[in-house]
Design an enzyme around this catalytic site. Structure first.
Site, PDB file in Angstrom:
ATOM      1  N   TYR A  33       0.574  -1.276   0.226  1.00  0.00           N
ATOM      2  CA  TYR A  33      -0.169  -0.432  -0.033  1.00  0.00           C
ATOM      3  C   TYR A  33       0.413   1.468  -0.243  1.00  0.00           C
ATOM      4  O   TYR A  33       1.900   1.407   0.261  1.00  0.00           O
ATOM      5  CB  TYR A  33      -0.809  -0.249   1.209  1.00  0.00           C
ATOM      6  CG  TYR A  33      -0.178   0.278   2.529  1.00  0.00           C
ATOM      7  CD1 TYR A  33       0.191  -0.844   3.192  1.00  0.00           C
ATOM      8  CD2 TYR A  33      -0.456   1.133   2.754  1.00  0.00           C
ATOM      9  CE1 TYR A  33       1.020  -0.626   4.488  1.00  0.00           C
ATOM     10  CE2 TYR A  33       0.092   1.675   4.137  1.00  0.00           C
ATOM     11  CZ  TYR A  33       1.123   0.567   4.974  1.00  0.00           C
ATOM     12  OH  TYR A  33       1.423   1.126   5.932  1.00  0.00           O
ATOM     13  N   LYS A 147       6.217  -1.838   2.066  1.00  0.00           N
ATOM     14  CA  LYS A 147       4.904  -1.497   2.652  1.00  0.00           C
ATOM     15  C   LYS A 147       4.555  -2.417   2.497  1.00  0.00           C
ATOM     16  O   LYS A 147       3.330  -1.975   1.677  1.00  0.00           O
ATOM     17  CB  LYS A 147       5.006  -0.180   1.989  1.00  0.00           C
ATOM     18  CG  LYS A 147       4.466   1.127   3.099  1.00  0.00           C
ATOM     19  CD  LYS A 147       4.448   2.347   2.367  1.00  0.00           C
ATOM     20  CE  LYS A 147       3.169   2.961   2.987  1.00  0.00           C
ATOM     21  NZ  LYS A 147       3.273   3.054   4.460  1.00  0.00           N
ATOM     22  N   GLU A 180      12.891   2.286  14.141  1.00  0.00           N
ATOM     23  CA  GLU A 180      11.388   2.939  13.285  1.00  0.00           C
ATOM     24  C   GLU A 180      10.305   2.650  14.864  1.00  0.00           C
ATOM     25  O   GLU A 180       9.958   1.921  15.249  1.00  0.00           O
ATOM     26  CB  GLU A 180      10.710   3.224  12.390  1.00  0.00           C
ATOM     27  CG  GLU A 180      10.451   1.480  12.260  1.00  0.00           C
ATOM     28  CD  GLU A 180      10.865   1.539  10.485  1.00  0.00           C
ATOM     29  OE1 GLU A 180      10.446   2.242   9.780  1.00  0.00           O
ATOM     30  OE2 GLU A 180      10.117   0.666  10.185  1.00  0.00           O
ATOM     31  N   LEU A 205      11.363   0.616   7.107  1.00  0.00           N
ATOM     32  CA  LEU A 205      10.359   1.681   5.424  1.00  0.00           C
ATOM     33  C   LEU A 205      11.515   2.855   5.148  1.00  0.00           C
ATOM     34  O   LEU A 205      11.403   3.731   6.541  1.00  0.00           O
ATOM     35  CB  LEU A 205       8.701   2.006   5.928  1.00  0.00           C
ATOM     36  CG  LEU A 205       8.661   1.993   5.245  1.00  0.00           C
ATOM     37  CD1 LEU A 205       8.104   1.216   4.389  1.00  0.00           C
ATOM     38  CD2 LEU A 205       6.771   2.799   5.126  1.00  0.00           C
TER      39      LEU A 205
END
Ligand code: PMP
Length: 287
Positions: A33, A147, A180, A205
């Protein structure tokens, strides 16, 4: 204004948008996505988001479901139909519908869904006080650069944050280094004024906001280090902040029980937030 979604080639009322029960996204999270910011009637970093979509699809051995110009056209049409001026457009591609079997089907057609959402400005209280983050172990796989719609660890982390009254959860790897947030990239500012964020790799990411902010930091002449930092280093950092398409640049003032800096949003974080806001105001692609 009635809200619409784009589902497999058709614009449909949002509440009637549906996919098949054997869509591989539903059964296997076999899809990817993107979320693109809509700011003041313009799309922010649309090109890089579509590049990343293509890259994520490639990692799943899939092609773009439509040509890039067609995707751009549909995105704009949906945004116009829904009258969104500030918010996000969500794009999801799955491998399509096939009888449940782990290996790729031979003849499935990729399924493309787009939805939009108008969002409110970030709360003044959050911006004035800064965000609180908690730390959680990073329990994800080794391809966090894709992703993927498979977001279970991220969901569990965000839920834990919410239950702790925090905005975000910073994931920490086995070496004690921050990877992250559950849906944001993590940054600190060191005592000597260096801006630090983890280098892009399979462990995170590669955020589009992160990428743009790196360019702005370099253009402004601030010192930047792309390297891993530990949770301990973050807790004694001068400043901390997070970035994402939905949060922009958001100062962090608490990590677990540690107060970051003087407990107020950092000076440099504030400047970088302003630079990013200026960028959004000037560099968007018209809808
Ligand atoms: N990391 C993760 C795990 C994310 O889900 C996101 C947001 N999609 C980000 C970082 C930030 O990426 P971007 O700046 O492209 O929104």
């Amino acid at each position: 204004m009635p809200r619409e979604a784009f589902v497999n080639g058709r614009y449909v009322p949002h509440n009637q948008g549906a996919v098949h029960i054997e869509d591989r996204g539903y059964q296997f999270a076999d899809g990817v996505y993107e979320v693109v910011t809509i700011f003041d009637g313009a799309l922010i970093d649309e090109g890089p988001h579509l590049d990343r979509l293509e890259r994520s699809l490639k990692a799943l051995c899939m092609d773009m479901p439509m040509s890039r110009p067609a995707i751009k056209l549909v995105a704009r049409e949906l945004i116009r139909r829904n009258g969104v001026t500030n918010g996000i457009i969500y794009m999801q591609v799955t491998r399509g519908v096939a009888p449940r079997d782990h290996k790729f089907p031979n003849d499935a057609r990729p399924a493309l869904v787009m939805t939009t959402r108008q969002t409110k400005p970030q709360s003044a209280k959050l911006l004035a006080e800064g965000a609180k983050v908690i730390s959680v172990p990073d329990i994800r796989w080794t391809r966090c650069d894709i992703k993927s719609i498979s977001l279970l660890p991220n969901i569990l982390a965000k839920q834990e944050a919410a239950e702790a009254g925090a905005y975000e959860a910073w994931q920490v790897d086995r070496e004690g280094m921050v990877t992250e947030g559950s849906s944001t990239n993590a940054w600190i500012v060191t005592g000597d004024g260096k801006v630090v964020t983890r280098a892009a790799s399979n462990a995170i990411l590669s955020g589009i906001t992160r990428r743009t902010l790196i360019k702005l930091i370099q253009a402004e002449g601030y010192e930047l280090e792309e390297r891993a930092f530990s949770l301990e280093e973050a807790k004694v950092a001068r400043e901390a902040f997070i970035t994402s398409s939905s949060s922009y640049v958001l100062p962090v003032t608490q990590i677990d029980d540690a107060t970051v800096g003087n407990g107020h949003p950092g000076l440099l974080s504030g400047k970088l937030r302003q630079h990013y806001s200026d960028y959004m105001a000037s560099a968007g692609d018209p809808i």
